[in-house]
Design a protein around this motif. Structure first.
Motif: not given
Length: 245
Positions: A167-171, A177-179, A197-204, A211-217
């Motif tokens: 999500d460019i608006s979050k990057d 992030p746009n959870v 995009g947007g991951v900033t905290t451990l809570d994020d 969300c059952n995601l495969a990965g996080c950048i």
């Protein structure tokens, strides 16, 4: 969930952009290879490489740096930015990367991406960059009328390795992030989804784990010290990640 530190390259330096804006650039290191080594020391299992000059110019521009990063770290890497032809794909694979991220060409010519996914199964990653739910291309310089979710569904039955959704608006904004969009895509698209995009905290990170995601950048928050990679990795149940075999 595989955690991938991002190494964005422009002009031979390690940089980050705000919301994909080339005029809002921050330089975090003069040597992308040295930066890659830092992430290895902190426990990274894979890296996400972006050729920003390539994305803007339409052809890879940092091949030598990519080759050196792969050699220096020994980690599986995925590369995006400016890869628009099969020759580009073959060149990138010869540099040692495991996965190729295709974005702009995917929107322009989906049938070509299907052909590449078939020729290089589980190697091609669809890079979906969205602004207000619409797909952006050409290094985020152009926004189309195509829905990111609809496009993801269109590609869902092809032998892709994953989808990277940004999500460019979050990057680069460090505002979370746009959870909701990521959760919807993970639920409705039968391919591994990687958040960006947007991951900033451990809570994020914790919210994304649900969300059952495969990965996080993760990019800017690592570079500015808001997150420590070791702390992020400590949240991931062992064995960490899905791998990039």
């Amino acid at each position: 969930m595989l955690i991938l530190p991002a190494i964005d390259m422009r002009g031979g330096k390690c940089v980050r952009l705000r919301q994909g804006d080339y005029k809002q650039e921050t330089v975090y290191g003069e040597d992308p290879v040295a930066m890659a080594r830092i992430w290895v020391k902190q426990g990274a299992k894979a890296l996400h490489l972006v050729d920003l000059d390539g994305a803007k110019e339409g052809k890879p521009a940092h091949g030598d740096f990519v080759r050196r990063i792969v050699s220096a770290t020994g980690l599986p890497c995925q590369l995006g930015g400016g890869i628009r032809t099969e020759d580009d794909i073959q060149a990138a694979l010869s540099w040692g990367v495991r996965r190729i991220v295709l974005g702009t060409r995917a929107l322009q010519d989906p049938s070509w991406v299907r052909q590449m996914a078939t020729s290089y199964p589980k190697t091609i990653v669809l890079g979906l960059d969205a602004h207000d739910g619409k797909v952006a291309t050409h290094g985020w310089l152009q926004v189309s009328e195509s829905s990111a979710l609809d496009m993801a569904r269109e590609f869902a039955n092809w032998p892709l390795a994953a989808i990277v959704f940004t999500d460019i608006s979050k990057d680069g904004m460090m505002a979370g992030p746009n959870v909701e969009a990521l959760k919807e895509m993970a639920e409705k698209v039968p391919l591994p989804i990687i958040a960006s995009g947007g991951v900033t905290t451990l809570d994020d990170v914790r919210r994304l784990l649900e969300c059952n995601l495969a990965g996080c950048i993760i990019g800017r928050s690592l570079y500015e010290g808001r997150l420590q990679l070791r702390n992020v990795l400590s949240l991931i149940p062992a064995p960490a990640g899905v791998g990039m075999e």
